[in-house]
Design a protein around this motif. Structure first.
Motif, PDB file in Angstrom:
ATOM      1  N   PHE A 185      -6.639  10.133   7.768  1.00 17.60           N
ATOM      2  CA  PHE A 185      -5.988  11.482   7.690  1.00 17.60           C
ATOM      3  C   PHE A 185      -6.334  12.411   8.744  1.00 17.60           C
ATOM      4  N   SER A 186      -6.921  12.017   9.606  1.00 18.70           N
ATOM      5  CA  SER A 186      -7.243  13.104  10.921  1.00 18.70           C
ATOM      6  C   SER A 186      -6.355  12.564  12.028  1.00 18.70           C
ATOM      7  N   VAL A 187      -5.606  11.430  12.086  1.00 23.84           N
ATOM      8  CA  VAL A 187      -4.907  11.033  13.249  1.00 23.84           C
ATOM      9  C   VAL A 187      -3.619  11.605  13.043  1.00 23.84           C
ATOM     10  N   PRO A 188      -2.770  11.623  14.230  1.00 21.56           N
ATOM     11  CA  PRO A 188      -1.178  12.251  14.188  1.00 21.56           C
ATOM     12  C   PRO A 188      -0.438  11.219  12.943  1.00 21.56           C
ATOM     13  N   LYS A 189       0.034  12.042  12.113  1.00 17.76           N
ATOM     14  CA  LYS A 189       0.970  10.986  11.247  1.00 17.76           C
ATOM     15  C   LYS A 189       1.894  10.213  11.879  1.00 17.76           C
ATOM     16  N   GLU A 190       2.567  10.633  13.415  1.00 15.45           N
ATOM     17  CA  GLU A 190       3.479   9.696  13.776  1.00 15.45           C
ATOM     18  C   GLU A 190       2.920   8.265  14.126  1.00 15.45           C
ATOM     19  N   LYS A 191       1.605   8.119  14.194  1.00 16.82           N
ATOM     20  CA  LYS A 191       0.779   6.839  14.432  1.00 16.82           C
ATOM     21  C   LYS A 191       0.883   6.082  13.437  1.00 16.82           C
ATOM     22  N   CYS A 192       1.075   6.684  11.919  1.00 19.15           N
ATOM     23  CA  CYS A 192       1.163   5.707  10.804  1.00 19.15           C
ATOM     24  C   CYS A 192       2.083   5.321  10.206  1.00 19.15           C
ATOM     25  N   ILE A 193       2.410   3.877   9.960  1.00 23.15           N
ATOM     26  CA  ILE A 193       3.498   3.348   9.357  1.00 23.15           C
ATOM     27  C   ILE A 193       3.186   2.768   8.110  1.00 23.15           C
ATOM     28  N   GLY A 194       4.064   3.131   7.171  1.00 16.13           N
ATOM     29  CA  GLY A 194       3.509   2.514   5.813  1.00 16.13           C
ATOM     30  C   GLY A 194       4.605   1.195   5.702  1.00 16.13           C
ATOM     31  N   LEU A 195       4.041   0.189   5.053  1.00 16.66           N
ATOM     32  CA  LEU A 195       4.826  -1.016   4.953  1.00 16.66           C
ATOM     33  C   LEU A 195       5.107  -1.239   3.357  1.00 16.66           C
ATOM     34  N   LYS A 196       6.468  -0.720   2.866  1.00  7.49           N
ATOM     35  CA  LYS A 196       6.792  -0.967   1.612  1.00  7.49           C
ATOM     36  C   LYS A 196       7.137  -2.335   1.059  1.00  7.49           C
ATOM     37  N   ILE A 197       7.112  -2.758  -0.277  1.00  7.55           N
ATOM     38  CA  ILE A 197       7.659  -3.973  -0.672  1.00  7.55           C
ATOM     39  C   ILE A 197       7.975  -3.781  -2.085  1.00  7.55           C
ATOM     40  N   SER A 198       8.911  -4.538  -2.726  1.00  9.24           N
ATOM     41  CA  SER A 198       9.399  -4.654  -3.955  1.00  9.24           C
ATOM     42  C   SER A 198       8.400  -5.339  -4.658  1.00  9.24           C
ATOM     43  N   PRO A 199       8.016  -4.718  -6.092  1.00  7.64           N
ATOM     44  CA  PRO A 199       7.145  -5.550  -6.848  1.00  7.64           C
ATOM     45  C   PRO A 199       7.420  -7.033  -7.189  1.00  7.64           C
ATOM     46  N   ASP A 200       8.437  -7.375  -7.299  1.00  6.57           N
ATOM     47  CA  ASP A 200       8.963  -8.684  -7.716  1.00  6.57           C
ATOM     48  C   ASP A 200       8.569  -9.522  -6.533  1.00  6.57           C
ATOM     49  N   LYS A 201       9.033  -9.148  -5.191  1.00  9.81           N
ATOM     50  CA  LYS A 201       8.977  -9.923  -3.929  1.00  9.81           C
ATOM     51  C   LYS A 201       7.363 -10.236  -3.626  1.00  9.81           C
ATOM     52  N   LEU A 202       6.591  -8.903  -3.891  1.00 12.42           N
ATOM     53  CA  LEU A 202       5.240  -9.133  -3.587  1.00 12.42           C
ATOM     54  C   LEU A 202       4.279  -9.935  -4.721  1.00 12.42           C
ATOM     55  N   ASN A 203       5.167  -9.981  -5.878  1.00 13.49           N
ATOM     56  CA  ASN A 203       4.539 -10.978  -6.979  1.00 13.49           C
ATOM     57  C   ASN A 203       4.713 -12.326  -6.617  1.00 13.49           C
ATOM     58  N   GLN A 204       5.956 -12.759  -5.843  1.00  8.50           N
ATOM     59  CA  GLN A 204       6.203 -14.199  -5.744  1.00  8.50           C
ATOM     60  C   GLN A 204       5.327 -14.356  -4.486  1.00  8.50           C
ATOM     61  N   ILE A 205       5.083 -13.737  -3.590  1.00 13.32           N
ATOM     62  CA  ILE A 205       4.360 -13.847  -2.298  1.00 13.32           C
ATOM     63  C   ILE A 205       2.951 -14.266  -2.766  1.00 13.32           C
ATOM     64  N   ARG A 206       2.463 -13.460  -3.765  1.00 11.82           N
ATOM     65  CA  ARG A 206       1.005 -13.551  -4.012  1.00 11.82           C
ATOM     66  C   ARG A 206       0.827 -14.616  -4.852  1.00 11.82           C
ATOM     67  N   ARG A 207       1.731 -15.118  -5.753  1.00  6.17           N
ATOM     68  CA  ARG A 207       1.603 -16.339  -6.260  1.00  6.17           C
ATOM     69  C   ARG A 207       1.521 -17.468  -5.521  1.00  6.17           C
ATOM     70  N   GLU A 208       2.237 -17.601  -4.554  1.00 12.40           N
ATOM     71  CA  GLU A 208       2.511 -18.766  -3.517  1.00 12.40           C
ATOM     72  C   GLU A 208       1.226 -18.794  -3.049  1.00 12.40           C
ATOM     73  N   ARG A 209       0.780 -17.596  -2.410  1.00 10.43           N
ATOM     74  CA  ARG A 209      -0.637 -17.541  -1.832  1.00 10.43           C
ATOM     75  C   ARG A 209      -1.867 -18.220  -2.800  1.00 10.43           C
ATOM     76  N   LEU A 210      -1.734 -17.867  -3.715  1.00  6.78           N
ATOM     77  CA  LEU A 210      -2.688 -18.278  -4.786  1.00  6.78           C
ATOM     78  C   LEU A 210      -2.640 -19.748  -5.085  1.00  6.78           C
ATOM     79  N   ILE A 211      -1.453 -20.341  -5.222  1.00  9.95           N
ATOM     80  CA  ILE A 211      -1.130 -21.842  -5.272  1.00  9.95           C
ATOM     81  C   ILE A 211      -1.618 -22.380  -4.010  1.00  9.95           C
TER      82      ILE A 211
END
Length: 270
Positions: A185-211
């Protein structure tokens, strides 16, 4: 007998010519040669100065000059004063030009430039490893780009991909039970980039990862309710920072990296 004097002349820094000369000298015992290096010689008047000093010192000239007209001038100027000269790069360039039927760039300093780019890449790759997954918050203050996201949003692959483009990237995992580092929260905000993902897609990725790990895919890590909680917390954090957010739901790492690089270059040009 006085120690011989060797003038190293280059249109770049002269490191190559000096190293080759020292390698040759190492094969002899006896007097130690005095080496005088003259870098960034690209003008006939500079060559005249070197030739004049070499004549006075009864020295020789070893040179790496890539421009044909400057190489010719060196030979002519030294020849007129009976100074011995040794062209370390010209004959090989001429041979390669004949072999490949291609004209050289005739641009001084390309090796050094390539070396600098290579070492910048190595530094960026080491930086990405050192400051991966929020390991050391101090890295956030040194980073060119900071990636923010919940688990399995490709933060690490993106960090490495961007590092190969000589960009220093740190990444921060977002977990509801863990407060993000204050440095975020102290660095310039321009340096920060959030990575958003849909819940369903993340659910699929995480399940595959666990398997793939031989674990139960019904673990809380892949639970949809848990995922939605994480993503809500992620949105709170990125809103607090007020940073750019990229939806990576259906994007390949390369595609997301290109978007980030475009944003980064745009920031540097302003």
């Amino acid at each position: 007998m006085n120690d011989p004097i060797i003038y190293i002349v280059s249109d770049s820094v002269g490191e190559t010519a000096e190293l080759v000369t020292k390698a040759a000298l190492s094969q002899f015992s006896g007097p130690h040669a005095v080496i005088k290096r003259f870098p960034y010689v690209e003008d006939p008047s500079h060559i005249d100065e070197v030739v004049s000093m070499a004549k006075e010192d009864k020295g020789i000239v070893v040179y790496t000059l890539v421009k044909p007209e400057i190489r010719r001038y060196m030979v002519e100027a030294a020849g007129s004063e009976n100074i011995k000269v040794f062209d370390l790069i010209g004959p090989l360039m001429d041979q390669l030009e004949s072999m490949y039927s291609m004209e050289p760039f005739f641009e001084p300093g390309l090796v050094r430039r390539l070396d600098e780019e290579y070492f910048k890449k190595v530094d960026a790759i080491e930086f990405a490893v050192k400051y991966d997954d929020g390991r050391d918050p101090r890295g956030l203050l040194k980073a060119d780009i900071i990636l923010i996201g919940v688990s399995r949003t490709s933060k690490t692959p993106l960090s490495q991909f961007l590092a190969h483009k000589r960009v220093k990237v740190a990444n921060v995992p977002i977990v509801p039970e863990v407060d993000p580092p204050e440095e975020l929260f102290s660095v310039p905000k321009e340096k920060c980039i959030g990575l958003k993902i849909s819940p369903d897609k993340l659910n699929q990725i995480r399940r595959e990862r666990l398997i793939s790990l031989g674990l139960d895919d019904s673990a809380s890590y892949a639970d949809l309710e848990r995922i939605e909680k994480e993503l809500t917390y992620f949105e709170d954090i990125t809103a607090r920072i007020d940073c750019e957010v990229i939806d990576v739901t259906n994007k390949a790492v390369e595609e997301t990296a290109n978007i980030i690089m475009s944003m980064y270059r745009g920031r540097k040009s302003t």
